[in-house]
Each structure stands twice: as structure tokens, then as C-alpha cells.
Design an enzyme around this catalytic site. Structure first.
Site, mmCIF file in Angstrom:
data_model
loop_
_atom_site.group_PDB
_atom_site.id
_atom_site.type_symbol
_atom_site.label_atom_id
_atom_site.label_comp_id
_atom_site.label_asym_id
_atom_site.label_seq_id
_atom_site.Cartn_x
_atom_site.Cartn_y
_atom_site.Cartn_z
ATOM 1 N N ARG A 162 0.825 -1.217 0.000
ATOM 2 C CA ARG A 162 0.000 0.000 0.000
ATOM 3 C C ARG A 162 0.855 1.262 0.000
ATOM 4 O O ARG A 162 0.406 2.341 -0.348
ATOM 5 C CB ARG A 162 -0.971 0.009 1.181
ATOM 6 C CG ARG A 162 -1.822 1.266 1.190
ATOM 7 C CD ARG A 162 -3.099 1.268 2.039
ATOM 8 N NE ARG A 162 -3.196 0.296 3.086
ATOM 9 C CZ ARG A 162 -2.678 0.447 4.309
ATOM 10 N NH1 ARG A 162 -2.024 1.524 4.633
ATOM 11 N NH2 ARG A 162 -2.840 -0.496 5.201
ATOM 12 N N TYR A 180 -15.161 19.538 -13.681
ATOM 13 C CA TYR A 180 -15.545 18.137 -13.842
ATOM 14 C C TYR A 180 -16.634 17.809 -12.816
ATOM 15 O O TYR A 180 -16.526 18.187 -11.646
ATOM 16 C CB TYR A 180 -14.316 17.237 -13.631
ATOM 17 C CG TYR A 180 -14.669 15.782 -13.596
ATOM 18 C CD1 TYR A 180 -15.158 15.145 -14.731
ATOM 19 C CD2 TYR A 180 -14.558 15.049 -12.419
ATOM 20 C CE1 TYR A 180 -15.510 13.815 -14.693
ATOM 21 C CE2 TYR A 180 -14.909 13.710 -12.384
ATOM 22 C CZ TYR A 180 -15.383 13.098 -13.522
ATOM 23 O OH TYR A 180 -15.747 11.789 -13.483
ATOM 24 N N ASP A 239 -6.431 20.695 -12.738
ATOM 25 C CA ASP A 239 -6.808 19.407 -13.319
ATOM 26 C C ASP A 239 -6.428 19.483 -14.800
ATOM 27 O O ASP A 239 -7.058 20.199 -15.575
ATOM 28 C CB ASP A 239 -8.313 19.174 -13.130
ATOM 29 C CG ASP A 239 -8.758 17.808 -13.645
ATOM 30 O OD1 ASP A 239 -8.106 17.265 -14.563
ATOM 31 O OD2 ASP A 239 -9.785 17.295 -13.146
ATOM 32 N N LYS A 242 -8.157 8.671 -18.820
ATOM 33 C CA LYS A 242 -8.475 9.344 -20.085
ATOM 34 C C LYS A 242 -7.263 9.287 -21.037
ATOM 35 O O LYS A 242 -6.830 8.213 -21.382
ATOM 36 C CB LYS A 242 -8.924 10.774 -19.785
ATOM 37 C CG LYS A 242 -9.949 10.887 -18.644
ATOM 38 C CD LYS A 242 -11.273 10.209 -18.943
ATOM 39 C CE LYS A 242 -12.176 10.089 -17.715
ATOM 40 N NZ LYS A 242 -12.468 11.334 -17.010
HETATM 41 C C1 PLP Z 1 -12.777 11.709 -15.726
HETATM 42 C C2 PLP Z 1 -12.275 12.949 -15.104
HETATM 43 C C3 PLP Z 1 -11.963 12.996 -13.739
HETATM 44 C C4 PLP Z 1 -12.185 11.821 -12.802
HETATM 45 O O1 PLP Z 1 -11.326 10.782 -13.066
HETATM 46 P P1 PLP Z 1 -11.683 9.214 -12.795
HETATM 47 O O2 PLP Z 1 -10.448 8.539 -13.236
HETATM 48 O O3 PLP Z 1 -12.896 8.900 -13.617
HETATM 49 O O4 PLP Z 1 -11.952 9.091 -11.333
HETATM 50 C C5 PLP Z 1 -11.452 14.182 -13.240
HETATM 51 N N1 PLP Z 1 -11.274 15.264 -14.013
HETATM 52 C C6 PLP Z 1 -11.579 15.265 -15.311
HETATM 53 C C7 PLP Z 1 -11.369 16.498 -16.127
HETATM 54 C C8 PLP Z 1 -12.087 14.111 -15.914
HETATM 55 O O5 PLP Z 1 -12.408 14.117 -17.218
#
Ligand code: PLP
Length: 344
Positions: free
Chosen positions: A21, A72, A143, A168
Site C-alpha cells: 500500500r 468536472y 486538473d 483518459k
Molecule cells: C474523468 C475525469 C476525472 C475523474 O477521473 P476518474 O479517473 O474517472 O476518477 C477528473 N477530471 C476530469 C477532467 C475528468 O475528465
């Protein structure tokens, strides 16, 4: 050449790692690459949301957070939940408006940024907001999921922490869920590592291996998807069934000049509003054959969806379609979209 995947939760007591972990070779290989790409030290998490919540959970009770009104949806839901429980105080703002955003930052501990935003592709002036936010005593988090470190490096623009949904573009094949946070600040790095160990939001070792494999083709995927996105945006922009296209690469887009300065490319995400509104937009989604009708983004396949169908997205135009452009042949994508737009 490839890093062996350590399928082990425990380690012999004479080594560097005691328990899975807290760290392992598969995470470290992935973190090294993302750290180099973003220009900091990376900490990987079980999902983008685990990385986002680790960052936000470092804040003391009652701290104020300023965030994009069109952040998001998971981030917005996290913040709304924390505000309802009086853990955090939250102010939402249009991050495309630097003055208004800095105006909201007085007394804030943290300024949360996304650029381009989802799904209206608003561009935030990251370096002006980092300078202004820091002057007001706020840390700044970006982000960077939409842009990826190939197109935008927020730590170089002054951000304290960058977060990504690795699910993504970074992993790129829609086959895993993972997140990462990156920082240059030893205090933040320490906090992020201890949040991961304390909350236990850890990725599996195989996901880390697959994510690293995905990152190896990031540059090829982004180049191809971005070139196609730019071409589709240009063609959609003059299509009679399309009211408006949101893509910072279009010269007339309100974020164009800033994005040209701040980014090394305009990315593979765009949105457009269908003239016929909700019904026409739903018909496009139901008619596409090459594009996939579904949520999420950043994979090799082109995804299309009508964003306003989601709870919490009611303020968006009903006919707004978001497109995450994949690596298919651009002419196949265009004939698909043209045919779908012509469906009655
Ligand atoms: C999908 C997404 C997230 C969240 O990520 P997960 O891997 O689905 O938890 C956060 N920020 C943006 C801009 C996203 O497109």
C-alpha cells in the site's frame, strides 16, 4: 525493458518497501514518467477522483475553495458534499474571467482550476491566476486531464499541484481507471503520499503497468486526435445544422489567443451546439456509426454525448454535444458526423 509487475502485497524485511500500500516498482515506473512529463514528482492513485479527493482532504476543516462553475462533475459533487457537511466552504466562479476568479479568492486556501473546461472549453489564464492566487495566500491546483502534459505544463506556469484522470488520455485505451497528482513542493508531496496510504486509494499494479504502456503512445495519439479535432471543428463551424463550435483552436474562439500562448496545441476535445436543440442532438447520438455514443474521453475511439442529459449539467445548452476525438481516419469521422447531422 518492461518493468516486471510485482504481484506481491508483502516484501522481505531487508528491502526498501515494507508493504504494497505504500509503494511498489510498478507505481514507481509510472510515477517517474509522469513526473518527468509534468516537471515534478508524481503520486498515483486508484482513480482521478481518488487523486482529487486526496488533494482536497489535505485542507483543514472550514477551509475555503474556489473552483470552476463548470468543473468536472465529480469534483463539483465532491465539493458540494463537503460544503453540505460544512467541511469546506466553496465558491464557484467562471475561471475564464481572471478578475472575477481572483475576486472570489480572498480568504481562500485553495484555487482549483481546469483549462480547457468541460464541456464549454473555456480557457483559464493559469499563470495570472497562480500569481494572483498565491498573492492572496491560496494554493493553486490544476486538473490537466483535458490538455495532458504534452500540451500544457501547469507546474511551469506556477501551479502547486497538477491532477489527472489517468483513465483518459494518459492511459488512452478506455481499459482502466486510475489517477495521479504531481507537485514540486516537498510539503505537498509528503501530504499526497500520506493521503494515499491513509485513505488507501491505491491503484492495482497491473493498472499501473497498462497505464505506463498507454503513455508510451501518448504523443502519437494526441498528434493524430488533435489534428482530426481541429479539422472537424473547422468543418462543423460552417455546417448549417451547427449553431456554435467550442474549440480553442478556432481563430474566432474567445480562448484562442490565450490558449495559443499557454498551450502547445489545442487538444482533442471539442463541443458543438446542434441548431435543432435537444431532439436533434439526441438524433445525432443515436445515428452515429463510427463515433461511439457514450461518456468519458481520451481513448483511441471517438466518443460523442449530449452533456445536458446528466444531473448537475442542467445549465448547459440542451443541444450541446461533446466530442472526444479518437485516432480513426478523419474522413470516416466526418462522413459519420455529416450523415448523423442530416438524419431527420
Ligand atoms: C474523468 C475525469 C476525472 C475523474 O477521473 P476518474 O479517473 O474517472 O476518477 C477528473 N477530471 C476530469 C477532467 C475528468 O475528465
Amino acid at each position: 525493458m518492461n518493468v516486471p509487475v510485482p504481484f506481491s502485497s508483502i516484501y522481505r524485511a531487508d528491502g526498501d518497501i515494507a508493504y504494497g500500500r505504500d509503494g511498489n516498482a510498478a507505481w514507481e515506473a509510472f510515477e517517474e514518467v509522469i513526473g518527468l512529463l509534468e516537471g515534478g514528482s508524481a503520486v498515483c492513485f486508484a482513480s482521478g477522483m481518488a487523486a482529487i479527493s486526496a488533494v482536497l482532504e489535505t485542507l483543514p476543516a472550514g477551509a475555503k475553495v474556489v473552483a470552476p462553475a463548470d468543473a468536472y462533475s465529480g469534483t463539483r459533487r465532491f465539493l458540494a458534499d463537503a460544503a453540505a457537511r460544512r467541511r469546506l466552504s466553496v465558491q464557484l466562479t467562471d475561471v475564464g474571467d481572471t478578475q472575477a476568479t481572483l475576486g472570489a479568492c480572498s480568504g481562500a486556501s485553495l484555487l482549483w482550476l481546469e483549462s480547457p473546461t468541460n464541456p464549454l472549453m473555456t480557457i483559464a489564464d493559469i499563470s495570472a491566476l497562480c500569481d494572483g492566487g498565491h498573492a492572496l495566500g491560496a494554493s493553486v491546483v490544476v486538473d490537466n486531464t483535458f490538455a495532458t502534459p504534452l500540451l500544457q505544463r501547469p507546474l511551469e506556469l506556477g501551479a502547486d499541484v497538477v491532477v489527472h484522470s489517468v483513465s483518459k488520455f494518459l492511459s488512452g485505451h478506455s481499459d482502466l481507471i486510475m489517477g495521479v497528482a504531481v507537485t514540486r513542493d516537498p510539503g505537498w508531496l509528503d501530504q499526497l503520499r500520506s493521503r494515499r496510504s491513509l485513505h488507501g486509494g491505491i491503484p492495482g499494479v497491473l493498472d499501473a503497468f497498462l497505464a505506463l504502456r498507454g503513455v508510451r503512445t501518448l504523443v502519437l495519439r494526441i498528434e493524430r486526435s488533435q489534428a482530426s479535432a481541429s479539422e472537424l471543428a473547422r468543418r462543423l463551424d460552417t455546417h448549417p445544422e451547427v449553431r456554435v463550435v467550442h474549440y480553442p483552436g478556432l481563430p474566432a474562439d474567445p480562448g484562442h489567443a490565450l490558449a495559443a500562448r499557454q498551450m502547445r496545441g489545442f487538444g482533442a476535445m471539442l463541443s458543438f451546439e446542434v441548431a435543432g436543440g435537444r431532439e436533434a442532438a439526441d438524433l445525432v447520438c443515436a445515428s452515429v456509426k463510427v463515433c461511439v455514443h457514450g461518456t468519458s474521453l481520451g481513448g483511441v475511439e471517438t466518443l460523442i454525448e449530449r452533456r445536458q442529459r446528466w444531473a448537475g449539467e442542467e445549465s448547459l445548452p440542451p443541444g450541446l454535444l461533446r466530442l472526444s476525438v479518437g485516432i480513426e481516419d478523419v474522413e470516416d469521422l466526418w462522413s459519420d458526423l455529416e450523415a448523423a447531422l442530416a438524419t431527420r
